[in-house]
Design an enzyme around this catalytic site. Structure first.
Site, PDB file in Angstrom:
ATOM      1  N   CYS A   1       6.010  -0.273   7.031  1.00 31.48           N
ATOM      2  CA  CYS A   1       5.601   0.947   6.342  1.00 31.48           C
ATOM      3  C   CYS A   1       6.775   1.429   5.501  1.00 31.48           C
ATOM      4  O   CYS A   1       7.905   1.466   5.983  1.00 31.48           O
ATOM      5  CB  CYS A   1       5.215   2.003   7.382  1.00 31.48           C
ATOM      6  SG  CYS A   1       4.662   3.558   6.659  1.00 31.48           S
ATOM      7  N   LEU A   2       6.511   1.795   4.254  1.00 33.45           N
ATOM      8  CA  LEU A   2       7.594   2.273   3.387  1.00 33.45           C
ATOM      9  C   LEU A   2       8.214   3.569   3.924  1.00 33.45           C
ATOM     10  O   LEU A   2       9.339   3.905   3.580  1.00 33.45           O
ATOM     11  CB  LEU A   2       7.088   2.492   1.957  1.00 33.45           C
ATOM     12  CG  LEU A   2       6.648   1.218   1.212  1.00 33.45           C
ATOM     13  CD1 LEU A   2       6.169   1.573  -0.189  1.00 33.45           C
ATOM     14  CD2 LEU A   2       7.769   0.193   1.155  1.00 33.45           C
TER      15      LEU A   2
ATOM     16  N   GLU B   1      -3.413   2.507   5.542  1.00 36.27           N
ATOM     17  CA  GLU B   1      -3.289   3.560   4.516  1.00 36.27           C
ATOM     18  C   GLU B   1      -4.212   4.737   4.820  1.00 36.27           C
ATOM     19  O   GLU B   1      -3.827   5.895   4.607  1.00 36.27           O
ATOM     20  CB  GLU B   1      -3.574   2.993   3.125  1.00 36.27           C
ATOM     21  CG  GLU B   1      -2.624   1.889   2.671  1.00 36.27           C
ATOM     22  CD  GLU B   1      -1.153   2.233   2.825  1.00 36.27           C
ATOM     23  OE1 GLU B   1      -0.786   3.413   2.666  1.00 36.27           O
ATOM     24  OE2 GLU B   1      -0.359   1.319   3.123  1.00 36.27           O
TER      25      GLU B   1
ATOM     26  N   GLY C   1       0.841  -1.186   0.000  1.00 42.23           N
ATOM     27  CA  GLY C   1       0.000   0.000   0.000  1.00 42.23           C
ATOM     28  C   GLY C   1       0.878   1.238   0.000  1.00 42.23           C
ATOM     29  O   GLY C   1       2.029   1.187   0.449  1.00 42.23           O
TER      30      GLY C   1
END
Ligand code: ZN
Length: 175
Positions: A98-99, A141, A49
């Site tokens: 989480c990116l 997200e 996401g």
């Protein structure tokens, strides 16, 4: 199409509340290009996401792989202006990453069964019933659109782990 730079934890854009996207904005080719670039960026970094604030755009919009078991063949779903309605109060703890917080994992409680009401990238209303992992992704997200990171949702910091140690000691818990 291009790969976008991902904001990392500490960048103020990750803590701001994003603004809704109008239907007329969705008809703009630049907005459609942003969506395509977000999908490419999510795939490039092997994410499931990516929310617009993570690529420095304060818009209520995210892309995600909402299959129960995302793989290379999964189609990205585009979600604009989401509203999340939990079906009941059941929550479950599960691993998240989480990116914007690279190489860290932690256990986060999330609703297990939700309905997401939103617009699609064509501006038409959509409603998705999501459970378990895909419900988790949608909640993670949507939190980004409100300036919330998964650390904020953790009830204890004890599960925080680096990715190597996650793979070595915890990945099995997931299966
Ligand atoms: Zn994230």
């Amino acid at each position: 199409m291009s790969i976008l730079k991902v904001a990392r934890m500490g960048h103020p854009v990750l803590r701001e509340r994003a603004r809704p996207v109008s239907k007329s904005e969705l008809r703009d080719s630049l907005m459609q290009k942003l969506i395509d670039d977000m999908i490419d960026t999510m795939h490039e970094y092997h994410g499931v996401g990516l929310a617009a604030p993570q690529v420095h755009e304060g818009l209520r919009l995210f892309v995600a792989l909402l299959d129960e078991d995302p793989g290379p063949k999964s189609e990205a779903t585009v979600i604009v202006n989401p509203e999340i309605l939990p079906s009941g109060s059941a929550k479950e703890e599960g691993w998240e990453g989480c990116l914007s917080i690279p190489d860290i994992r932690g256990m986060v409680p999330r609703f297990t069964d939700i309905t997401v009401a939103a617009l699609g990238r064509d501006g038409k209303p959509i409603e998705l019933r999501l459970k378990n992992f895909s419900a988790r992704v949608a909640q993670h997200e949507t939190d980004h659109l409100d300036g919330v990171l998964f650390f904020d949702r953790m009830t204890s910091m004890q599960s925080l782990t680096y990715l190597d140690e996650y793979s070595r000691y915890h990945a099995k818990d997931d299966d």
